[in-house]
Design an enzyme around this catalytic site. Structure first.
Site, mmCIF file in Angstrom:
data_model
loop_
_atom_site.group_PDB
_atom_site.id
_atom_site.type_symbol
_atom_site.label_atom_id
_atom_site.label_comp_id
_atom_site.label_asym_id
_atom_site.label_seq_id
_atom_site.Cartn_x
_atom_site.Cartn_y
_atom_site.Cartn_z
ATOM 1 N N ARG A 147 0.853 -1.179 0.000
ATOM 2 C CA ARG A 147 0.000 0.000 0.000
ATOM 3 C C ARG A 147 0.900 1.244 0.000
ATOM 4 O O ARG A 147 2.070 1.170 0.387
ATOM 5 C CB ARG A 147 -0.892 0.035 1.240
ATOM 6 N N LYS A 171 -2.056 -1.931 8.059
ATOM 7 C CA LYS A 171 -3.152 -1.308 8.791
ATOM 8 C C LYS A 171 -3.148 -1.777 10.242
ATOM 9 O O LYS A 171 -2.824 -2.913 10.545
ATOM 10 C CB LYS A 171 -4.496 -1.659 8.127
ATOM 11 N N HIS A 239 -2.410 2.318 -5.798
ATOM 12 C CA HIS A 239 -3.220 1.128 -5.534
ATOM 13 C C HIS A 239 -3.432 0.301 -6.800
ATOM 14 O O HIS A 239 -3.639 -0.923 -6.727
ATOM 15 C CB HIS A 239 -4.563 1.517 -4.926
ATOM 16 N N HIS A 265 -4.080 -8.896 3.766
ATOM 17 C CA HIS A 265 -5.528 -8.886 3.950
ATOM 18 C C HIS A 265 -5.901 -9.676 5.203
ATOM 19 O O HIS A 265 -5.254 -10.668 5.536
ATOM 20 C CB HIS A 265 -6.230 -9.518 2.738
ATOM 21 N N TYR A 274 -9.754 -10.577 -6.888
ATOM 22 C CA TYR A 274 -8.776 -10.722 -7.971
ATOM 23 C C TYR A 274 -9.079 -11.936 -8.838
ATOM 24 O O TYR A 274 -8.777 -11.949 -10.027
ATOM 25 C CB TYR A 274 -7.359 -10.783 -7.398
#
Length: 293
Positions: A147, A171, A239, A265, A274
């Site tokens: 990211r 994150k 992204h 993720h 995807y």
């Protein structure tokens, strides 16, 4: 009759706009017409939940979007709440109906030949700091799937050349290890060599022209500039390169669980988009290539 009462309620008691009244009326008349065509004995007064679901399925079969169907369902819900409150019906058949989920837009990504042109076809000066930095950032996004915030947050100590690994802080400060190969290693080493000849005021791996950690807008502007040279995609953000990494991995045999871990993720369900992207690409190729498609 019931529909007319509801529309008058909207007009005179709720002071709804003419556009709102028209929108509700169109949906309700459409449902009423569906019932009469299905069976002369059916009406909005006698409709049940199964009939509403059948109507919605028919709308989907005709190509209506989830957003359009949910708006029509919203009109039915308001109508039956009104009818139940006024005791025009004994029960509300629409209150338990769940509308279709809105489909998420498929992620945009660059084709492999576009990435090859970006990294190998443009004129890069290996001794120019800005050129070296730009190519290294683009390559890192493509080969590691980071990211933007993760790339900006990299410090010198997070890049382990001995093991070929990046320590990435994602994150909620969750850390993961991402491996990198020979080409990216050479690019990172070359960048660091050229970078260390510049002013350095930070432990950050990627520095701006003043020697400080790069900012999100600076990285975005850099990526957009170079993607504009090789693709016509409307979206040309960092992204997109993350999406390109994931799609390339999937196309070359990586399983979803591995891609999930590389991307950081929480759930493989996030990564599954995807697979849908790849399938849509296959459908497109099939239609273009098969003589009877």
């Amino acid at each position: 009759m019931m529909i007319d009462q509801f529309l008058n309620y909207l007009r005179y008691e709720r002071n709804a706009s003419p556009q709102t009244v028209q929108t509700y009326e169109e949906s309700l008349r459409e449902f009423e017409s569906y019932l009469s065509l299905r069976d002369n004995g059916l009406s909005v007064e006698t409709a049940d939940a199964d009939l509403i679901r059948d109507w919605m399925e028919g709308l989907m079969d005709k190509g209506n979007t989830a957003s359009t169907i949910n708006k029509k369902l919203s009109a039915l819900r308001s109508f039956y709440r009104f009818a139940l409150k006024r005791k025009l019906v004994e029960k509300d058949p629409a209150h338990c109906i769940t509308g279709p989920k809105k489909s998420k837009p498929l992620p945009q990504f660059l084709r492999e030949n576009e990435m090859d042109h970006l990294l190998d076809g443009l004129e890069w000066d290996d001794n120019n700091y800005k050129d070296v930095r730009a190519r290294t950032i683009l390559l890192l996004f493509y080969e590691a799937g980071l990211r933007r915030a993760e790339l900006i947050g990299l410090n010198d100590g997070d890049v382990d050349f001995a093991t070929g690994q990046l320590k990435v802080t994602g994150k909620r400060n969750k850390q993961r290890i991402v491996p990198f190969g020979k080409e990216l290693a050479e690019a990172l080493i070359n960048y660091r060599t050229v970078r260390d000849e510049q002013e350095k005021n930070s432990d950050a791996f990627f520095l701006n022209d003043k020697g400080d950690r790069m900012t999100a807008p600076q990285v975005y502007t850099l990526v957009r500039k170079y993607l504009s040279a090789v693709t016509s995609l409307k979206k040309r953000s960092p992204h997109v390169l993350r999406h390109t990494f994931a799609t390339a991995m999937l196309n070359h045999g990586a399983d979803l669980e591995s891609i999930k871990n590389l991307l950081g993720h929480e759930s493989v369900s996030t990564t599954e988009i995807y697979a849908h992207t790849t399938f849509e690409q296959l459908k497109r190729i099939y239609k273009e290539a098969h003589p009877r498609a």
